[in-house]
Design an enzyme around this catalytic site. Structure first.
Site, short mmCIF file in Angstrom:
data_model
loop_
_atom_site.label_atom_id
_atom_site.label_comp_id
_atom_site.label_asym_id
_atom_site.label_seq_id
_atom_site.Cartn_x
_atom_site.Cartn_y
_atom_site.Cartn_z
N GLY A 46 0.83 -1.20 0.00
CA GLY A 46 0.00 0.00 0.00
C GLY A 46 0.87 1.24 0.00
N GLN A 51 2.95 9.90 1.90
CA GLN A 51 4.30 9.32 1.95
C GLN A 51 5.20 9.80 0.82
OE1 GLN A 51 2.51 5.19 2.44
NE2 GLN A 51 4.42 4.94 3.55
N CYS A 92 6.11 -0.38 7.48
CA CYS A 92 5.76 0.82 6.73
C CYS A 92 6.95 1.25 5.87
CB CYS A 92 5.39 1.94 7.70
SG CYS A 92 4.91 3.47 6.88
N LEU A 93 6.66 1.60 4.63
CA LEU A 93 7.73 2.02 3.73
C LEU A 93 8.41 3.31 4.21
CD1 LEU A 93 6.00 1.26 0.31
CD2 LEU A 93 7.78 -0.08 1.45
N HIS A 134 -4.22 1.47 7.90
CA HIS A 134 -2.85 1.99 7.94
C HIS A 134 -2.70 3.18 6.96
CE1 HIS A 134 1.69 1.14 7.99
NE2 HIS A 134 1.57 1.92 6.93
N GLU A 135 -3.28 3.05 5.76
CA GLU A 135 -3.16 4.12 4.76
C GLU A 135 -4.01 5.34 5.12
OE1 GLU A 135 -0.75 3.58 3.09
OE2 GLU A 135 -0.67 1.41 2.98
N HIS A 138 -2.21 7.41 7.48
CA HIS A 138 -1.21 8.28 6.83
C HIS A 138 -1.84 9.59 6.36
CE1 HIS A 138 2.57 6.10 6.67
NE2 HIS A 138 2.04 5.03 6.10
O1 GNR Z 1 4.03 -2.67 2.52
C1 GNR Z 1 3.40 -2.53 3.58
N1 GNR Z 1 3.12 -3.64 4.34
C2 GNR Z 1 2.29 -3.61 5.44
C3 GNR Z 1 2.31 -4.71 6.28
C4 GNR Z 1 1.49 -4.76 7.38
C5 GNR Z 1 0.64 -3.70 7.66
C6 GNR Z 1 0.62 -2.60 6.84
C7 GNR Z 1 1.44 -2.55 5.73
S1 GNR Z 1 1.39 -1.16 4.68
C8 GNR Z 1 3.03 -1.19 4.05
C9 GNR Z 1 3.20 -0.13 2.99
C10 GNR Z 1 3.04 1.24 3.62
O2 GNR Z 1 3.87 1.75 4.32
N2 GNR Z 1 1.92 1.85 3.40
O3 GNR Z 1 1.69 3.04 3.97
NI NI Z 2 2.89 3.10 5.77
#
Ligand code: GNR
Ligand code: NI
Length: 185
Positions: A46, A51, A92-93, A134-135, A138
């Site tokens: 995601g 980001q 998270c990236l 999670h997104e 953000h």
């Molecule tokens: O790549 C991602 N893997 C992930 C694994 C577990 C819970 C959430 C995520 S999202 C993350 C990519 C990201 O940072 N999205 O904002």
């Molecule tokens: Ni993230």
């Protein structure tokens, strides 16, 4: 297509609140294409526009095993979250190399718009439900490490700052080494 630069925690820009998208045009399509390319390249499941330093409510997700099911969510809203919670190991990236457990509602119902501005609703569970939450966090300026204890968060912050410094040190620059020596590090 363009690979976008992903902001790294603790960058203050990760805490900006994204604005709703009102214009569904070619610029938006290009942003979505570039975000998808950046997400697949990372690789991640995601990516929120926040980001990549674009403070608009745009999310791309592909939580499929086969990496061929891109979903786009413009102006996503959580309509309902299940009382049932689930623990999931998150990453998270914007916080590379850090993984920790976060408890969230197990199921959510989301309303969003597609690339054309058409509204749709989606019920999600499993990884898609985790990723959507999670997104959307953000877009609201919230990074998953903020669910962790202050002790853990501070350790992560220190580690990220140290890594950032190491990266800067080894990065090639157009400036001669001599000129870099005087900088504050
Ligand atoms: O790549 C991602 N893997 C992930 C694994 C577990 C819970 C959430 C995520 S999202 C993350 C990519 C990201 O940072 N999205 O904002
Ligand atoms: Ni993230």
């Amino acid at each position: 297509m363009t690979l976008l630069t992903i902001l790294r925690y603790p960058d203050a820009r990760l805490h900006k609140i994204a604005k709703p998208v009102t214009v569904f045009d070619e610029r938006l399509k290009k942003l979505i294409a570039d975000m998808a390319e950046t997400m697949y390249d990372a690789p991640g499941i995601g990516l929120a526009a926040t980001q990549v330093d674009v403070h608009e409510r745009v999310v791309v997700i592909d939580s499929s095993e086969t990496h061929d099911d891109l979903r786009v969510f413009i102006n996503p809203e959580i309509l309902w979250a299940s009382p049932e919670k689930k623990l999931c190991q998150e990453g998270c990236l914007s916080v590379p190399g850090i993984y920790d457990e976060v408890e969230r509602p197990a199921q959510v119902k989301v309303r969003a718009q597609d690339v054309h501005g058409k509204s749709f609703e989606l019920s999600a569970d499993g990884m898609l439900a985790v990723c959507l939450q999670h997104e959307i966090d953000h877009l609201n300026g919230f990074v998953f490490v903020e669910y962790l204890s202050p002790l853990k968060r501070n350790r992560i912050k220190t580690k990220m700052i140290k890594e950032e410094r190491e990266m800067q040190r080894s990065e090639p620059t157009d400036k001669p080494r001599k000129a870099r020596r005087g900088s504050a590090r």
